[in-house]
Design a protein around this motif. Structure first.
Motif, PDB file in Angstrom:
ATOM      1  N   GLY A 121       0.997  -0.764   0.465  1.00  0.00           N
ATOM      2  CA  GLY A 121      -0.235  -0.009  -0.039  1.00  0.00           C
ATOM      3  C   GLY A 121       0.796   1.122   0.516  1.00  0.00           C
ATOM      4  O   GLY A 121       0.826   2.366  -0.877  1.00  0.00           O
ATOM      5  N   TYR A 122       1.795   1.102   0.884  1.00  0.00           N
ATOM      6  CA  TYR A 122       2.822   2.373   0.620  1.00  0.00           C
ATOM      7  C   TYR A 122       3.475   2.597  -1.094  1.00  0.00           C
ATOM      8  O   TYR A 122       3.834   3.613  -0.804  1.00  0.00           O
ATOM      9  CB  TYR A 122       3.393   2.138   1.781  1.00  0.00           C
ATOM     10  CG  TYR A 122       5.063   3.424   2.313  1.00  0.00           C
ATOM     11  CD1 TYR A 122       4.078   4.665   2.771  1.00  0.00           C
ATOM     12  CD2 TYR A 122       5.579   3.801   1.487  1.00  0.00           C
ATOM     13  CE1 TYR A 122       4.354   5.964   3.651  1.00  0.00           C
ATOM     14  CE2 TYR A 122       6.527   4.809   1.377  1.00  0.00           C
ATOM     15  CZ  TYR A 122       6.395   5.815   2.414  1.00  0.00           C
ATOM     16  OH  TYR A 122       7.187   7.167   3.085  1.00  0.00           O
ATOM     17  N   ALA A 123       4.115   1.558  -1.096  1.00  0.00           N
ATOM     18  CA  ALA A 123       4.325   0.928  -2.591  1.00  0.00           C
ATOM     19  C   ALA A 123       3.720   2.121  -3.790  1.00  0.00           C
ATOM     20  O   ALA A 123       4.058   2.827  -4.621  1.00  0.00           O
ATOM     21  CB  ALA A 123       4.902   0.552  -2.962  1.00  0.00           C
ATOM     22  N   ILE A 124       2.167   1.588  -3.803  1.00  0.00           N
ATOM     23  CA  ILE A 124       1.185   2.055  -4.075  1.00  0.00           C
ATOM     24  C   ILE A 124       0.424   3.610  -3.898  1.00  0.00           C
ATOM     25  O   ILE A 124       0.705   4.905  -4.509  1.00  0.00           O
ATOM     26  CB  ILE A 124      -0.123   1.642  -4.586  1.00  0.00           C
ATOM     27  CG1 ILE A 124       0.791   0.263  -5.575  1.00  0.00           C
ATOM     28  CG2 ILE A 124      -1.532   1.904  -5.665  1.00  0.00           C
ATOM     29  CD1 ILE A 124      -0.436  -0.529  -5.044  1.00  0.00           C
ATOM     30  N   PHE A 125      -0.110   4.220  -2.747  1.00  0.00           N
ATOM     31  CA  PHE A 125      -0.209   5.239  -2.354  1.00  0.00           C
ATOM     32  C   PHE A 125       0.822   6.117  -1.474  1.00  0.00           C
ATOM     33  O   PHE A 125      -0.104   7.249  -1.098  1.00  0.00           O
ATOM     34  CB  PHE A 125      -1.628   4.702  -1.305  1.00  0.00           C
ATOM     35  CG  PHE A 125      -2.455   3.806  -2.009  1.00  0.00           C
ATOM     36  CD1 PHE A 125      -3.486   4.615  -2.797  1.00  0.00           C
ATOM     37  CD2 PHE A 125      -2.813   2.711  -1.568  1.00  0.00           C
ATOM     38  CE1 PHE A 125      -4.561   3.378  -3.652  1.00  0.00           C
ATOM     39  CE2 PHE A 125      -3.525   2.163  -2.062  1.00  0.00           C
ATOM     40  CZ  PHE A 125      -4.647   2.264  -3.262  1.00  0.00           C
ATOM     41  N   GLY A 126       1.517   5.941  -1.018  1.00  0.00           N
ATOM     42  CA  GLY A 126       2.675   6.748  -0.346  1.00  0.00           C
ATOM     43  C   GLY A 126       3.459   7.981  -0.357  1.00  0.00           C
ATOM     44  O   GLY A 126       2.968   8.356  -2.635  1.00  0.00           O
ATOM     45  N   PRO A 127       3.616   8.208  -0.254  1.00  0.00           N
ATOM     46  CA  PRO A 127       4.200   9.948  -1.528  1.00  0.00           C
ATOM     47  C   PRO A 127       5.120   9.877  -1.937  1.00  0.00           C
ATOM     48  O   PRO A 127       5.434  10.274  -3.843  1.00  0.00           O
ATOM     49  CB  PRO A 127       5.192  10.327  -0.478  1.00  0.00           C
ATOM     50  CG  PRO A 127       4.970   9.332   1.099  1.00  0.00           C
ATOM     51  CD  PRO A 127       4.413   8.573   0.875  1.00  0.00           C
ATOM     52  N   ASN A 128       5.525   8.394  -2.216  1.00  0.00           N
ATOM     53  CA  ASN A 128       6.720   8.551  -3.231  1.00  0.00           C
ATOM     54  C   ASN A 128       6.157   7.395  -4.512  1.00  0.00           C
ATOM     55  O   ASN A 128       6.948   6.514  -4.990  1.00  0.00           O
ATOM     56  CB  ASN A 128       8.284   8.098  -2.897  1.00  0.00           C
ATOM     57  CG  ASN A 128       8.687   9.039  -2.733  1.00  0.00           C
ATOM     58  OD1 ASN A 128       8.870  10.453  -3.003  1.00  0.00           O
ATOM     59  ND2 ASN A 128       9.792   8.867  -1.794  1.00  0.00           N
ATOM     60  N   GLY A 129       4.717   6.958  -3.969  1.00  0.00           N
ATOM     61  CA  GLY A 129       4.514   5.852  -4.596  1.00  0.00           C
ATOM     62  C   GLY A 129       4.293   6.149  -6.078  1.00  0.00           C
ATOM     63  O   GLY A 129       4.010   7.282  -6.876  1.00  0.00           O
ATOM     64  N   ALA A 130       3.180   4.952  -7.027  1.00  0.00           N
ATOM     65  CA  ALA A 130       3.371   4.422  -7.997  1.00  0.00           C
ATOM     66  C   ALA A 130       1.650   5.793  -8.284  1.00  0.00           C
ATOM     67  O   ALA A 130       1.986   7.067  -9.263  1.00  0.00           O
ATOM     68  CB  ALA A 130       2.534   3.775  -8.455  1.00  0.00           C
TER      69      ALA A 130
END
Length: 95
Positions: free
Chosen positions: A20-29
């Motif tokens: 979720g962090y990889a998608i929705f995080g500040p540096n995510g997708a």
């Protein structure tokens, strides 16, 4: 049976968190478009700063003590000494 399910459940929770962090995080997708917009703004600011830097470098080169530009020296001296008016226009004469 419940004890065997704790480790896989904890790993799944950690995996979902990082996913979720990889998608929705500040540096995510999903932040990729915003990052590109910020990059364009920063590149524009860099171009403006490079232009200002080159103008300042030119003025510094014109004030080199070995071969100073007489017009720039006169302009700065008159400005610093307070003998030039703000509406004064300096007309260069041909040499």
């Amino acid at each position: 049976m419940l004890r065997r399910a704790i480790a896989p459940a904890a790993l799944m929770i950690v995996g979902v968190f990082f996913g979720g962090y990889a998608i929705f995080g500040p540096n995510g997708a999903l932040a990729y478009g915003d990052i590109e917009r910020q990059l364009a703004v920063k590149q524009q600011q860099l171009a403006m700063l490079d232009k200002a830097r080159s103008e300042l470098k030119n003025r510094v080169d014109l004030l080199d003590p070995k071969h100073a530009d007489p017009d720039l020296v006169d302009e700065l001296a008159r400005k610093d000494l307070g003998v030039a008016h703000q509406d004064e226009m300096i007309v260069p004469l041909g040499k």
